[in-house]
Design a protein around this motif. Structure first.
Motif, short mmCIF file in Angstrom:
data_model
loop_
_atom_site.label_atom_id
_atom_site.label_comp_id
_atom_site.label_asym_id
_atom_site.label_seq_id
_atom_site.Cartn_x
_atom_site.Cartn_y
_atom_site.Cartn_z
N TYR A 29 0.87 -1.18 0.00
CA TYR A 29 0.00 0.00 0.00
C TYR A 29 0.90 1.23 0.00
CZ TYR A 29 1.24 0.83 4.85
OH TYR A 29 1.96 1.07 5.98
N GLN A 30 0.38 2.32 -0.53
CA GLN A 30 1.13 3.58 -0.47
C GLN A 30 0.24 4.78 -0.75
OE1 GLN A 30 4.57 4.14 -3.08
NE2 GLN A 30 4.86 6.21 -2.24
N PHE A 31 0.56 5.87 -0.07
CA PHE A 31 0.03 7.19 -0.40
C PHE A 31 1.21 8.01 -0.91
CE2 PHE A 31 -2.69 5.50 2.91
CZ PHE A 31 -3.96 5.73 2.39
N ASP A 68 -8.08 1.00 -5.09
CA ASP A 68 -7.92 2.26 -4.39
C ASP A 68 -7.88 1.99 -2.88
OD1 ASP A 68 -7.93 5.23 -4.57
OD2 ASP A 68 -9.70 4.98 -3.31
N THR A 69 -7.28 2.90 -2.13
CA THR A 69 -7.20 2.71 -0.68
C THR A 69 -8.57 2.83 -0.01
OG1 THR A 69 -6.63 5.05 -0.51
CG2 THR A 69 -4.81 3.50 -0.44
N SER A 70 -9.58 3.32 -0.75
CA SER A 70 -10.95 3.35 -0.23
C SER A 70 -11.61 1.98 -0.36
CB SER A 70 -11.78 4.36 -1.01
OG SER A 70 -11.92 3.90 -2.35
N GLY A 71 -10.96 1.06 -1.07
CA GLY A 71 -11.57 -0.24 -1.36
C GLY A 71 -12.27 -0.25 -2.72
N GLY A 72 -12.40 0.92 -3.36
CA GLY A 72 -13.02 1.02 -4.68
C GLY A 72 -12.01 0.71 -5.78
N VAL A 123 -2.65 3.68 -3.45
CA VAL A 123 -2.95 2.33 -3.94
C VAL A 123 -2.88 1.30 -2.82
CG1 VAL A 123 -0.56 1.66 -4.51
CG2 VAL A 123 -2.44 0.71 -5.84
N VAL A 124 -3.69 0.26 -2.99
CA VAL A 124 -3.53 -0.98 -2.22
C VAL A 124 -3.46 -2.11 -3.25
CG1 VAL A 124 -4.57 -2.64 -0.63
CG2 VAL A 124 -4.82 -0.20 -0.21
N ALA A 125 -2.51 -3.00 -3.09
CA ALA A 125 -2.42 -4.16 -3.97
C ALA A 125 -2.16 -5.38 -3.09
CB ALA A 125 -1.28 -3.98 -4.98
N ALA A 126 -2.66 -6.52 -3.53
CA ALA A 126 -2.45 -7.75 -2.75
C ALA A 126 -2.62 -8.95 -3.65
CB ALA A 126 -3.43 -7.81 -1.57
N VAL A 177 -8.69 -5.81 0.84
CA VAL A 177 -9.77 -5.15 1.58
C VAL A 177 -9.36 -4.95 3.04
CG1 VAL A 177 -12.13 -5.48 2.43
CG2 VAL A 177 -11.60 -5.89 0.02
N LEU A 178 -8.72 -5.95 3.64
CA LEU A 178 -8.29 -5.82 5.04
C LEU A 178 -7.30 -4.66 5.20
CD1 LEU A 178 -7.78 -9.56 6.07
CD2 LEU A 178 -9.56 -7.98 6.89
N ILE A 179 -6.38 -4.54 4.26
CA ILE A 179 -5.39 -3.45 4.32
C ILE A 179 -6.11 -2.11 4.14
CG2 ILE A 179 -3.34 -2.44 3.22
CD1 ILE A 179 -2.41 -5.02 4.20
N ALA A 180 -6.97 -2.03 3.12
CA ALA A 180 -7.69 -0.77 2.86
C ALA A 180 -8.47 -0.34 4.10
CB ALA A 180 -8.62 -0.95 1.66
#
Ligand code: IPD
Length: 277
Positions: free
Chosen positions: A212-214, A237-241, A250-253, A260-263
């Protein structure tokens, strides 16, 4: 075989290797370093030189295409993704590593058509690993197929992130507290290697479970997103969208459950948008 963008893909792979050779050689030499948006946002002559090499060659071969590139953007060029074939280029990802001779440095070239990512090429310059992903055709590292991890449990996860360029107290507090939240949730570890694209390649390889990163940019994300998706992973997206390439986050997994857990665990750090600068 082939496909409509075959020639573009081949050009990207060749250019990444050529650029990587230059970067590998320059890594051990003296550098002239300048700062961009913050004291931790660095650029060298090699970033400029390699970007010029890549863009000149691609512009010559594909004159009707559009380009988004890190150093051109820093000089004021707009980042807009239109339906036209568009190259998204980071000449040196991990410039801070490059400056310090920390050998985790990459060239990243992504390509989108109709606002959809078609392929991505990321070259790990010192380990000479070429990561590639093509929509519908899988992801590879030096010819070996990539596969993400299937982990769904955050308390068993190795998580990667990057700090981003800002160092103001509010941003740092949020950054550290996000890391703390994941560690409190039981993550096995959190790693910061200094290159968003190579961290994302580790995720694609199954060597980590989430990222994840901003504060990253479209040129850090474009190529890696295709590689991860083609390795079976999710990028959101970090919102889960859905992912927004221009949103600087971003969130990637390896699995949707993990993403979703990270977001859900993260607090937002607002870095603005690449297409609104
Ligand atoms: C940066 C690096 C850094 C990450 C930034 C990126 P650059 O790319 O990947 O680790 O924190 O978000 O922009 O400036 O070295 O190309």
């Amino acid at each position: 075989a082939g496909g409509p963008w075959e020639e573009c893909f081949e050009a990207a792979a060749q250019l990444a290797l050529r650029a990587g050779q230059i970067i590998r050689k320059a890594l051990s030499e003296e550098k002239r370093v300048s700062t961009k948006t913050s004291a931790a946002d660095l650029v060298t002559e090699t970033d400029h030189m390699v970007e010029a090499l890549i863009l000149q060659e691609l512009q010559q071969r594909f004159p009707s295409h559009r380009f988004i590139a890190e150093e051109a953007a820093a000089a004021g060029a707009k980042c807009v993704l239109t339906p036209s074939p568009t190259w998204i280029v980071d000449p040196i990802d991990g410039t801070c590593n490059f400056v310090h001779r920390f050998p985790t440095v990459a060239v990243s070239i992504g390509f989108a058509v109709n606002q959809e990512l078609e392929f991505g090429v990321i070259y790990h310059c010192t380990e000479e690993r070429l990561y590639t992903g093509r929509r519908g055709r899988g992801a590879f590292c030096n010819g070996q197929r990539l596969r993400v991890s299937g982990e769904t449990d955050l308390s068993k996860a190795l998580v990667l992130t990057e700090i981003g360029p800002r160092r103001d107290p509010t941003t740092l507090k949020l950054f550290l507290s996000n890391m703390e939240r994941l560690l409190r949730a039981g993550a096995h570890g959190v790693r910061v290697i200094g290159s968003s694209t190579l961290a994302l390649c580790h995720l694609a390889s199954g060597a980590a479970d989430a990222y994840y990163q901003f504060g990253l940019h479209c040129w850090d994300l474009a190529a890696a997103t295709v590689i991860i998706r083609e390795a079976g992973g999710v990028v959101m997206d970090t919102s889960g969208g859905p992912l927004d390439l221009m949103s600087c986050r971003v969130v990637a997994a390896g699995t949707r459950e993990m993403a979703v857990l990270i977001a859900q665990a993260l607090q937002t750090i607002n870095y603005g948008r690449d297409d609104e600068r």
